[in-house]
Design an enzyme around this catalytic site. Sequence first.
Site, PDB file in Angstrom:
ATOM      1  N   HIS A  44       0.780  -1.132   0.140  1.00 37.07           N
ATOM      2  CA  HIS A  44      -0.117  -0.011  -0.094  1.00 37.07           C
ATOM      3  C   HIS A  44       0.837   1.254   0.107  1.00 37.07           C
ATOM      4  O   HIS A  44       1.630   1.416   1.048  1.00 37.07           O
ATOM      5  CB  HIS A  44      -0.899   0.225   1.143  1.00 37.07           C
ATOM      6  CG  HIS A  44      -1.763  -1.240   1.462  1.00 37.07           C
ATOM      7  ND1 HIS A  44      -3.084  -0.902   0.697  1.00 37.07           N
ATOM      8  CD2 HIS A  44      -1.661  -2.452   1.700  1.00 37.07           C
ATOM      9  CE1 HIS A  44      -3.723  -2.138   0.829  1.00 37.07           C
ATOM     10  NE2 HIS A  44      -2.978  -3.249   1.490  1.00 37.07           N
TER      11      HIS A  44
ATOM     12  N   HIS B 288      -2.645 -12.326   1.399  1.00 37.30           N
ATOM     13  CA  HIS B 288      -2.508 -12.519   2.909  1.00 37.30           C
ATOM     14  C   HIS B 288      -3.063 -13.548   3.574  1.00 37.30           C
ATOM     15  O   HIS B 288      -4.119 -13.459   4.420  1.00 37.30           O
ATOM     16  CB  HIS B 288      -2.802 -11.049   3.548  1.00 37.30           C
ATOM     17  CG  HIS B 288      -3.991 -10.404   3.132  1.00 37.30           C
ATOM     18  ND1 HIS B 288      -5.173 -10.807   3.045  1.00 37.30           N
ATOM     19  CD2 HIS B 288      -4.082  -8.787   2.800  1.00 37.30           C
ATOM     20  CE1 HIS B 288      -5.917  -9.894   2.707  1.00 37.30           C
ATOM     21  NE2 HIS B 288      -5.424  -8.886   2.348  1.00 37.30           N
TER      22      HIS B 288
ATOM     23  N   ASP C   2       2.046  -6.986   2.363  1.00 39.43           N
ATOM     24  CA  ASP C   2       0.852  -6.375   2.729  1.00 39.43           C
ATOM     25  C   ASP C   2       1.485  -5.060   3.427  1.00 39.43           C
ATOM     26  O   ASP C   2       0.577  -4.516   4.627  1.00 39.43           O
ATOM     27  CB  ASP C   2      -0.065  -7.194   3.802  1.00 39.43           C
ATOM     28  CG  ASP C   2      -1.399  -6.206   3.510  1.00 39.43           C
ATOM     29  OD1 ASP C   2      -1.806  -5.417   2.933  1.00 39.43           O
ATOM     30  OD2 ASP C   2      -2.100  -6.807   4.665  1.00 39.43           O
TER      31      ASP C   2
HETATM   32  O1  DOR Z   1      -3.973  -4.829   7.676  1.00 45.88           O
HETATM   33  C1  DOR Z   1      -4.511  -4.419   6.444  1.00 45.88           C
HETATM   34  N1  DOR Z   1      -4.202  -3.050   6.184  1.00 45.88           N
HETATM   35  N2  DOR Z   1      -5.276  -5.099   5.750  1.00 45.88           N
HETATM   36  C2  DOR Z   1      -5.985  -4.515   4.635  1.00 45.88           C
HETATM   37  O2  DOR Z   1      -6.545  -5.538   4.185  1.00 45.88           O
HETATM   38  C3  DOR Z   1      -5.750  -3.269   4.484  1.00 45.88           C
HETATM   39  C4  DOR Z   1      -4.566  -2.660   4.827  1.00 45.88           C
HETATM   40  C5  DOR Z   1      -4.721  -1.178   4.817  1.00 45.88           C
HETATM   41  O3  DOR Z   1      -4.939  -0.721   3.920  1.00 45.88           O
HETATM   42  O4  DOR Z   1      -4.380  -0.509   5.679  1.00 45.88           O
HETATM   43 ZN    ZN Z   2      -3.597  -5.361   1.631  1.00 49.33          ZN
END
Ligand code: DOR
Ligand code: ZN
Length: 436
Positions: free
Chosen positions: A63, A233, A306
């Site tokens: 991200h 994940h 992730d």
């Molecule tokens: O832990 C997570 N953070 N899982 C997700 O699916 C989204 C992600 C986020 O965008 O912060």
């Molecule tokens: Zn994610």
Amino acid sequence: MKLLLKGGRVVDPANGRDGMFDVLIDGGLVAAIEPNLPADDADVREVPRGTVVVPGLIDMHVHLREPGQEHKETIATGTAAAVAGGFTAVACMPNTAPVNDQASVTQFILARAQEAGLARVYPIGAVSKGSMGEQLAEIAEMRTAGCVAITDDGKPVVTALLMRRALEYAGMLGMPVIEHCEDPSLKGDGVAHEGPNASRLGLRGIPGVAEELMVDRDVTLAGMTGGRVHIAHMSWRGSLRAVRAGKDRGVDVTCEVAPHHFVLTDEALAGYDTNVKMNPPLRETADRDAMIEGLADGSVDAIATDHAPHHFDEKHVEFDHAPFGIIGLETAVALTWDRLVHTGRISFKRAIELLSVNPARILRVPGGSLAPGAPADITVLAPDLLVTVDPARLRSKSRNTPFAGWTLRGGVAATIVGGRVLYVNPDVAGASTLAG
Ligand code: DOR
Ligand code: ZN
């Protein structure tokens, strides 16, 4: 300009190489890979003793937060973290603001990545407009603009009908659908894995079956449509069973596991540290062990972090109110080597398959190979380096890691993208010579 990486062990599973080779880089590509190549007019860089040259690592689940949440991360800081973590390429999730659900957003991301000039960035587009789960996003247009997959990550594709359409449509375009598997009605407002630990701590639970149900559904739909589904994940042993069952009957299903799910369990919740709050949650010892077994036996295809940066102020609240997610780009190599390779759970070669060869294959992007003609995306690993995770030294804009203060064996000496040495680790003796 020609660069000759001299005198290192090379592990290149895609080409069956494990031995001492020199690597000649010319015009950003691997030009030759042979023992004892002549220097000729190349700029010679000695590979430090004890390091290993591998195809550039690819993190297929990151991200980057830009556009819209630049207080957490930007494309520049996220790709700086990537190269510091040994990743030459990352695939970035569309849950930005606005969501990457149309070509203009994809183009913006690629332009920013170009400006940053660090790791390669492969955007992943949304399945649905605004990731709202109603209408399909502009998938073909995003594909043309450079997206390599689609997902509504952060949320699942709730209806089977939309998932069916996504698999059919993405399938026609040669892209996988990456699914964040969770049945929203079972997840409810849970914040931690449902089990004795969450009960004792008074945390609302998310049952493992919430994940498994959707993995089963998606594997079934991939079989029905002939599309490709990739499970993001994965955390729960029942989901691994569902993936294996799909693979056994020839469904085009792949899956990834994040380092925190093969290292930690829900016992880490005891201190209510919001840096162990992520979705899917940390599960039980049996699940962690199942993930390791899947990584070892080939039923898991990739390690993906992730990487989910969140600002200190957002995480510095009660457990219930904190956002889900932790950063991962700069700790993945250390965790993989310390917990999987050095413990003998997986081989060095298998680690490179999980971190480079398979992500490239799943996303159908260049990389994962040091064959002549391939882009010179190269990671130089320092597998025996002792690394102490110091949040203050991270390149990421966010510091939300549960691994602060951990000392792990396994690090990165240098990261080379398109023949350019973009990161050199000052803690590795002799690595500075790689910078030239
Ligand atoms: O832990 C997570 N953070 N899982 C997700 O699916 C989204 C992600 C986020 O965008 O912060
Ligand atoms: Zn994610």
